[in-house]
Design an enzyme around this catalytic site. Structure first.
Site, PDB file in Angstrom:
ATOM      1  N   TRP A 112      -3.932  53.656 -23.975  1.00 20.54           N
ATOM      2  CA  TRP A 112      -4.959  52.996 -24.788  1.00 20.54           C
ATOM      3  C   TRP A 112      -6.256  52.823 -24.014  1.00 20.54           C
ATOM      4  O   TRP A 112      -7.350  52.974 -24.562  1.00 20.54           O
ATOM      5  CB  TRP A 112      -4.448  51.663 -25.333  1.00 20.54           C
ATOM      6  CG  TRP A 112      -3.241  51.852 -26.191  1.00 20.54           C
ATOM      7  CD1 TRP A 112      -1.963  51.503 -25.893  1.00 20.54           C
ATOM      8  CD2 TRP A 112      -3.184  52.514 -27.466  1.00 20.54           C
ATOM      9  NE1 TRP A 112      -1.118  51.889 -26.903  1.00 20.54           N
ATOM     10  CE2 TRP A 112      -1.835  52.516 -27.879  1.00 20.54           C
ATOM     11  CE3 TRP A 112      -4.136  53.120 -28.287  1.00 20.54           C
ATOM     12  CZ2 TRP A 112      -1.417  53.080 -29.083  1.00 20.54           C
ATOM     13  CZ3 TRP A 112      -3.724  53.689 -29.493  1.00 20.54           C
ATOM     14  CH2 TRP A 112      -2.387  53.662 -29.873  1.00 20.54           C
ATOM     15  N   ASP A 182      -9.369  44.516 -23.935  1.00 23.21           N
ATOM     16  CA  ASP A 182      -8.460  44.854 -25.026  1.00 23.21           C
ATOM     17  C   ASP A 182      -7.190  44.035 -24.782  1.00 23.21           C
ATOM     18  O   ASP A 182      -6.459  44.286 -23.828  1.00 23.21           O
ATOM     19  CB  ASP A 182      -8.162  46.364 -24.990  1.00 23.21           C
ATOM     20  CG  ASP A 182      -7.121  46.779 -26.024  1.00 23.21           C
ATOM     21  OD1 ASP A 182      -6.594  45.896 -26.740  1.00 23.21           O
ATOM     22  OD2 ASP A 182      -6.833  47.987 -26.123  1.00 23.21           O
ATOM     23  N   LYS A 206       0.672  42.529 -33.502  1.00 25.91           N
ATOM     24  CA  LYS A 206       1.734  42.238 -32.528  1.00 25.91           C
ATOM     25  C   LYS A 206       1.960  40.723 -32.431  1.00 25.91           C
ATOM     26  O   LYS A 206       2.987  40.234 -32.834  1.00 25.91           O
ATOM     27  CB  LYS A 206       1.392  42.855 -31.183  1.00 25.91           C
ATOM     28  CG  LYS A 206       1.224  44.386 -31.289  1.00 25.91           C
ATOM     29  CD  LYS A 206       0.685  44.981 -30.035  1.00 25.91           C
ATOM     30  CE  LYS A 206       0.083  46.347 -30.221  1.00 25.91           C
ATOM     31  NZ  LYS A 206       0.980  47.391 -30.668  1.00 25.91           N
TER      32      LYS A 206
HETATM   33  N1  PMP Z   1      -4.853  48.883 -27.574  1.00 22.68           N
HETATM   34  C1  PMP Z   1      -3.587  48.572 -27.257  1.00 22.68           C
HETATM   35  C2  PMP Z   1      -3.307  47.894 -25.943  1.00 22.68           C
HETATM   36  C3  PMP Z   1      -2.550  48.888 -28.141  1.00 22.68           C
HETATM   37  O1  PMP Z   1      -1.290  48.581 -27.831  1.00 22.68           O
HETATM   38  C4  PMP Z   1      -2.853  49.524 -29.369  1.00 22.68           C
HETATM   39  C5  PMP Z   1      -1.787  49.851 -30.395  1.00 22.68           C
HETATM   40  N2  PMP Z   1      -0.512  49.785 -30.028  1.00 22.68           N
HETATM   41  C6  PMP Z   1      -4.191  49.848 -29.642  1.00 22.68           C
HETATM   42  C7  PMP Z   1      -5.156  49.495 -28.732  1.00 22.68           C
HETATM   43  C8  PMP Z   1      -4.565  50.554 -30.911  1.00 22.68           C
HETATM   44  O2  PMP Z   1      -4.420  49.677 -31.960  1.00 22.68           O
HETATM   45  P1  PMP Z   1      -4.635  50.116 -33.484  1.00 22.68           P
HETATM   46  O3  PMP Z   1      -3.457  50.933 -33.845  1.00 22.68           O
HETATM   47  O4  PMP Z   1      -4.697  48.786 -34.174  1.00 22.68           O
HETATM   48  O5  PMP Z   1      -5.912  50.868 -33.573  1.00 22.68           O
END
Ligand code: PMP
Length: 370
Positions: A112, A182, A206
């Site tokens: 991510w 994030d 989450k």
């Molecule tokens: N950042 C992190 C740390 C994540 O775990 C995730 C999704 N698991 C995301 C960003 C992306 O999130 P989204 O699917 O809501 O775009």
């Protein structure tokens, strides 16, 4: 032999270790179901109320004030509920904070984080100040230096796929530039000095609620410094001015956030959540470390308290263990497709009894192997 808990319906016993969307408190499911049919005794479903009504305004207002209270935010921080998932924040952040000729500092600690870097590069220059990519993101790289003239420093507090989590965030404080985080997979799971961050974003699915909405916390002082024109829906300032009601917001997802935030508050807030989370995660890591059959996959000091990643020393046993878990109603324990092995997510709403049940099975499986 195993503890069992009831989740959602009396007919089916499920222990939900999904990485996200993931388990929410039972009472949130119940209250949200009632609101689908009759929201607060209005005779209207939450799905059919106007987003500009007093009814919905009070949902947004209470959700915002609960986030402020739970995070103990000061007056310079604003709370927004925005669409698009955390992935939208990967580009909305640089759109608002990074000039084309400027630099932003990023830590590269997982899939991510790498995606956030890729998007930032569309808007300006990116300095990757540290990376554990070459080592399969199995630890957190702690030696780095940041150019203080950078527009901001971006970190990922918990790396959902690899199961690492920054335990000492003071490493990033007082660097002389805005700090952006994030926190999608560990927001409100532990006590932090949230005011140290200039921008925090997290997909809600989450620890906070239903998929379809982000919680974004912004220190207003870092806005208004870029030269470019930002599309209306992408400009944080417009959302702040409109109180998260710039256009039709994800009404139901925000409502589920409100219910989850209320639950968290009622259960003693972040301090109590952290205690519950520590108890769960200690039991799981102790079991992994005690049984020679299993092995944690990341550096011990960087282990995540939200996503626990491990493998079996003998990979040929893994499918048998997965099968046993499935028989016992345990779902979501398979590792991310890029990593393999197991990933067990222990978000705020997961009961301790589910970890007792899982570790019970791990012990049982180990005994059976002799
Ligand atoms: N950042 C992190 C740390 C994540 O775990 C995730 C999704 N698991 C995301 C960003 C992306 O999130 P989204 O699917 O809501 O775009």
């Amino acid at each position: 032999m195993h503890y069992m808990i009831m989740n959602k319906t009396a007919e089916k016993i499920v222990h939900n270790f999904n990485a996200g969307p993931s388990i929410l408190p039972q009472e949130v499911f119940e209250e949200a179901s009632r609101a689908l049919l009759d929201f607060n005794g209005t005779g209207l479903s939450i799905l059919e109320i106007g987003h500009r009504t007093k009814l919905f305004q009070s949902v947004v207002d209470e959700a915002v004030s609960l986030v402020k209270e739970l995070m103990q935010l000061d007056d310079s921080h604003e709370v927004l509920f925005l669409h698009g998932g955390a992935s939208t924040q990967f580009f909305q952040v640089p759109m608002n904070l990074l000039n084309e000729d400027a630099r932003a500092a990023y830590t590269d600690t997982g899939v991510w984080a790498a995606k956030a870097i890729k998007e930032a590069k569309l808007y300006g220059n990116v300095d990757v100040v540290c990376s554990s990519r070459e080592d399969g993101y199995t630890y957190l790289p702690k030696s780095f230096s940041v150019d203080t003239s950078s527009a901001y420093l971006h970190i990922t507090t918990n790396n959902t796929i690899y199961g690492t989590q920054w335990q000492d965030l003071s490493l990033f404080y007082d660097k002389g530039l805005p700090l952006v985080a994030d926190m999608s997979s560990d927001i409100l799971s532990r006590q932090l000095d949230f005011n140290r961050f200039d921008l925090i974003y997290a997909g809600a699915q989450k620890n906070i609620g239903a998929a379809g909405v982000n919680v974004v916390v912004i220190n207003k002082s870092c806005l208004g410094k870029v030269k470019k024109t930002i599309p209306t829906m992408m400009d944080y300032r417009n959302h702040i001015e409109a109180g998260s009601l710039l256009n039709t917001p994800p009404v139901f997802a925000i409502y589920v956030c409100l219910l989850t935030l209320r639950w968290l508050q009622k259960k003693g807030g972040v301090i109590a959540a952290e205690k519950r989370n520590d108890k769960k995660v200690d039991l799981l890591y102790d079991t992994i470390d005690r049984l020679p059959l299993f092995r944690g996959t990341v550096a011990k000091e960087d282990r995540s308290k939200m996503n626990v990643c491990f493998v079996m020393e003998d990979p040929s046993l893994e499918s048998g263990f997965v099968g046993l878990c499935e028989e016992e109603g345990m779902i979501g324990i398979k590792g991310h497709r890029t990593v393999g092995g197991f990933r067990v997510s222990l978000y705020n709403a997961l009961p301790y009894e589910s970890v007792v049940a899982l570790t019970g099975l791990m012990n049982y499986f180990a005994q059976k192997q002799g």
